[in-house]
Scaffold this motif. Sequence first.
Motif, short mmCIF file in Angstrom:
data_model
loop_
_atom_site.label_atom_id
_atom_site.label_comp_id
_atom_site.label_asym_id
_atom_site.label_seq_id
_atom_site.Cartn_x
_atom_site.Cartn_y
_atom_site.Cartn_z
N GLY A 1 1.25 -2.89 8.40
CA GLY A 1 0.02 -2.47 9.06
C GLY A 1 -1.07 -2.22 8.04
N LYS A 2 -2.13 -1.60 8.51
CA LYS A 2 -3.21 -1.28 7.59
C LYS A 2 -2.80 -0.09 6.75
CE LYS A 2 -5.78 -0.96 11.15
NZ LYS A 2 -6.71 -0.34 12.00
N GLY A 3 -3.61 0.22 5.74
CA GLY A 3 -3.33 1.40 4.92
C GLY A 3 -4.41 1.56 3.88
N VAL A 4 -4.68 2.79 3.52
CA VAL A 4 -5.72 3.10 2.54
C VAL A 4 -5.23 4.23 1.64
CG1 VAL A 4 -8.16 3.65 2.22
CG2 VAL A 4 -7.39 2.73 4.40
N TYR A 5 -5.48 4.08 0.37
CA TYR A 5 -5.11 5.12 -0.59
C TYR A 5 -6.28 5.30 -1.53
CZ TYR A 5 -2.96 6.63 -5.06
OH TYR A 5 -2.68 7.24 -6.25
N ALA A 6 -6.78 6.52 -1.64
CA ALA A 6 -8.00 6.76 -2.42
C ALA A 6 -7.77 7.81 -3.50
CB ALA A 6 -9.12 7.22 -1.49
N ARG A 7 -8.35 7.54 -4.68
CA ARG A 7 -8.29 8.49 -5.81
C ARG A 7 -9.71 8.76 -6.28
NH1 ARG A 7 -3.66 5.43 -9.12
NH2 ARG A 7 -5.30 5.31 -10.69
N TRP A 8 -10.11 9.99 -6.22
CA TRP A 8 -11.43 10.37 -6.70
C TRP A 8 -11.26 10.91 -8.11
CZ3 TRP A 8 -16.37 9.81 -6.33
CH2 TRP A 8 -17.25 10.76 -6.87
N ASP A 9 -12.06 10.41 -9.04
CA ASP A 9 -12.04 10.92 -10.41
C ASP A 9 -13.29 11.79 -10.58
OD1 ASP A 9 -12.39 11.36 -13.15
OD2 ASP A 9 -11.44 9.44 -13.69
N ALA A 10 -13.10 13.11 -10.50
CA ALA A 10 -14.25 14.02 -10.50
C ALA A 10 -14.97 13.98 -11.84
CB ALA A 10 -13.78 15.44 -10.19
N LEU B 1 0.82 -1.21 0.00
CA LEU B 1 0.00 0.00 0.00
C LEU B 1 0.85 1.27 0.00
CD1 LEU B 1 -1.74 2.30 1.72
CD2 LEU B 1 -2.92 0.93 -0.01
N ASP B 2 1.85 1.31 0.86
CA ASP B 2 2.62 2.55 0.97
C ASP B 2 3.53 2.78 -0.23
OD1 ASP B 2 3.02 4.89 2.55
OD2 ASP B 2 5.04 4.16 3.01
N ASP B 3 3.69 1.75 -1.08
CA ASP B 3 4.46 1.95 -2.32
C ASP B 3 3.64 2.72 -3.35
OD1 ASP B 3 6.67 0.46 -1.39
OD2 ASP B 3 5.65 -1.40 -1.92
N LEU C 1 -5.35 10.84 -1.64
CA LEU C 1 -5.08 10.86 -0.20
C LEU C 1 -4.71 9.46 0.28
CD1 LEU C 1 -5.14 12.31 2.55
CD2 LEU C 1 -7.59 11.88 2.65
N LYS C 2 -3.73 9.42 1.15
CA LYS C 2 -3.25 8.12 1.64
C LYS C 2 -3.02 8.17 3.14
CE LYS C 2 1.02 6.73 0.61
NZ LYS C 2 2.14 6.15 -0.15
N TRP C 3 -3.32 7.06 3.77
CA TRP C 3 -2.98 6.88 5.19
C TRP C 3 -2.28 5.54 5.33
CZ3 TRP C 3 -5.17 2.99 8.42
CH2 TRP C 3 -4.72 3.02 9.75
N THR C 4 -1.11 5.56 5.89
CA THR C 4 -0.37 4.33 6.16
C THR C 4 -0.21 4.21 7.67
OG1 THR C 4 0.86 4.66 4.11
CG2 THR C 4 1.75 3.06 5.67
#
Lengths: 794, 291
Positions: free
Chosen positions: A201-210, A26-28, A278-281
């Motif tokens: 650990g956990k992690g989330v990375y999100a991309r919104w395409d407007a 995820l963090d990559d 936006l990403k959270w690691t």
Amino acid sequence: MTTRLFGEPVQRREDPRLITGRGRYLDDLGAGALAAAFVRSPHAHARILDVDVSDALDVDGLVAIYTWEDLPGALAEPLPLLIPHPALTHGRTAYPLAREIVRHVGEPVVMVVARDRYLAEDACALIRVGYEVLKPVVGLEEAAGGAHLVHDDVPGNIGAHLVQEVPGPGGETAREAVDAAPHRLEFRLDVERSACTPLEGKGVYARWDADDASLRVYSSTQTSTSVRMAIAAKLGLPLPKVEVVAPDVGGGFGVKIVHPWPEEILVPWAARLLNRELKWTEDRREHFVSSSHERGQVQHVRVGFDDDGRLLGLEVEILHDHGAYTPYGIIVPIITSTQLLGPYKVGAYRVEFSSVYTNTVQVTPYRGAGRPQGVFCMERTMDKIAAYLGRDRTEVRAANFVQPDEFPYDQGLTFQDGRPLIYDSGDYPEALRMLKELIGWDSFPEEKARAAAEGRRIGIGVGCYVEGTGVGPYEGGHVQITSDGRVHVSTGLTSQGQGHETVFAQIAATELGVPIERVSVVTGDTRRFGYAVGTFASRAAVMSGNAIALACRKVREKALRIAAEALEADPRDLEITDGMVHVAGAPSASIPLATVAVLSNPLRYAFDEEAKRATQFAGPASDDRPPVAEGEEPGLEGRDYYSPVRSTFAAGMHAAIVETDPDTAEIRILRYAVVHDCGRLINPMIVEGQIHGGVAQGVGGALYEKMVYDEHGQLLNASFMDFLMPYATEIPRIETAHLETPSPLNPLGIKGAGEAGVIPVSAVLAAAIEDAEGIPIDRMPISPSDLHTLRRSR
Amino acid sequence: MKPPPFDYHRPATLGEALDVLAEAGPGGKVLAGGQSLIPLLNMRLAAPARVVDVNRVPGLDGIEAGPSGVRVGALARHAAVERSPGAAAAQPLLRQALRLVAHPVIRNRGTVVGSLVHADPAAEMPAVLALLGGAVRLASLDGEREVPAAEFFTGPMESAARPGELAVSAFFPALPARSGTAFHEVARRHGDYAVAGVAAAVTLDDDLRISAARVACVSVGPVPVVADVTAVCGPRPAASVAWDAVAAAVRDLVEPEGDIHATADYRRHLTGVLAVRALRDAASAAHGEES
């Protein structure tokens, strides 16, 4: 050349990528994304009075700060209670960001978004949250006392209370059976908390395409399909506009099946709101205090038995520590209550558990998922009976085994899938015979005497378990053969390093008769497969393995149908070998699968040489039939699902020889032996790897790991410096032997293997230490300092 | 787990380093191997205004071994000292202790002098310096001063190094002829800080009787606890020492505290056991040197 790969120790195809640093975790991903960080509660129990962000506003690079008040609609509601149960009368879940009250150290209170993680943490450090500290509830028995409450509206801190009871053969209750038994024992057992602690650990990375009004989310999860549904629901997005991908995941062990984690919905929400990636690691400290733990239980046992050690009645009362919330329901104590029975017939059985709230990190399944506690209970019981009667510990076990001719064997309880606890197959006497031979059980007394003559203390222990694996409801598989002859396999459940790319390819290569090099496997990507449950409960091989096999059989049938027409043969006479469809016994009458794929898809336009063969002027197509026949679809692909009527039950038995230092109380494992039965083996090397990893985690739980909370609810060892996950140097060589009793429940005859290794380790090592020391070991884990204290109090 | 903001300096000379450290005063922190400082920064347990990276300063990575002992420069890595034949010959305890320091990858980067300045009472190298009566050389714009081990370790994670000072080297004295050393410890996992550990040095007289015996104990006090046990051990050959009495004597000298890994009682007990093991090994090493 043979294409039969099922059962072969094929080398793991994912390893070259993963061990040479080419894994994409995820963090990559998302190098340019904004970063999120969280202000988390420093208190175990407190009321939030105010949040002052004024100083943080000066941080250069700050983008946004959110608290619960900022959350719209469904996001402001408590997180889902994933697995409701009638006995869970007081289920409680957290808000994504704390609302008014925090109930454990680490609960997220404020979300900060900044240009990078450094700046986000700088801003977090400048946010001042005012708290009114409330009385923390720590410790199982203190919590069950109910003097102070974790949730104001949960009296006695009891979230759930469940009794399951099976009468004895004569209809007697467990209480009656124990009271009437020739011999009775009563004792208490304690198992400490531990946790999954995956290296990633956990992690989330999100991309919104407007422009497209769509969301792509990457999450280090064990269930991308369900995360997708949760995000769509919480954000009010149409499901087709949300994609969730699990990239390479550095371990899960259960914690990542819980979803949606607060961050899993907050990060996509903020990414859409800000229209920025936006990403959270998660960092290690966050993982210790704001993910999940497991294991903590106190058990009270009453058992009645006859002169041979045969159980007549068993009563178990369990206090289960659920931490502050119950998002995953009461799966863990249900599994403890039911899988406690192991390979035994116990006569009359009564099990009662109370699931108790405490101001600590929530408890959800960790590899083994309640079984290590249940097996600890039953195996300690067996050893105590043997000691009481002065009999060999394996004899007492054998006297209670379900026999090979008694399958299917109904234990009379309800399992974690809501289905009856019916064992499908097994051979416990044979497994025990193999184990005793492997470890040298019968000659150990002489070995022990020789060691004693040298002033050394050694001891041996044994432990047996049965594991319900492959729980439903279903998994699916999709298989497509493209016109280049490649085979593309996808399934919705996710991978965390288990070797799915290898074993699913083995299944497909075997079913389709193609070289494994032509098979590629994709897991956990909702763009490829939208229907799935997830990877947990030792279910991936059973569920997706069988689904993929069934999908392959559909594709194979279609391929043979098309090839039969081209070869002017009867499809029943055709075989596929090495990617060629041919008439059995006549290899020259053949057609490559690639060509079959071309023929399966009638084309108007040719784009390469192969495609020409499928165009309208290319061949002798019939003039009076539509190019795609009725009931057919273009393309050489198939999709199928596997949905079992109930779980299939794997089993195993472990034995260990330990040495304890008479002076320093250090505990060393000299030998560790495993006999394992997971039905038909797809890949023995991968199964052994699973066992090794499981045993390593079991050794951690038995000798090293605990979550040390002080009376204020502070976790004192929230780092890898003080939470002692064993290193390779602490893990013994593990000797394994396999027994294969196929499952009659699924087409491949397989059973799950993922969790097996961890399950009996605490029981086995407690038994071995007890044998070496002559002191009852009723509490795990045990450290040298603990052993020293036990020696002192002898 | 990201550090708070700090200014990063990478001086090219010792003079430059001392200038920056003087200017930084209490807000300055030296970065050498970084095996303790970086985690402290990342966990925001330390927030120095300036981090002074001395890795480019020439001349600080020396390991000078001679008959009187071993001088180890501020940038000499644990691994380099561990592998130095000269250092091992002049003072065998260095290699014996370094093998117990963490893991090879940490020893490849961490420095001996850094470990001394970090002054963790559970660490091996402060105990070695204390046992041998070595010293740390501190440099500042005011010049250099040599601080003996007995005065250098002032408390847990506290040393006599003042703001503006850089520990440029440490000296580990050699022992007289017919001496031997050993280091025994119990750690929860391979390479962890010891639950308890004892370094011992024993010297024999012409008749191979113990004429001097000292131990330094880790993890049982705010600083390494050094004890002279010559009176209980000698003057008699190792084979006729009342080792139980030695263990009891050492146990009486330490004041351990309990923590999440071990009770105080276990630490005290263990220190006695390990003291005897280390002293006996040291005595036989001293014998070995004689033969």
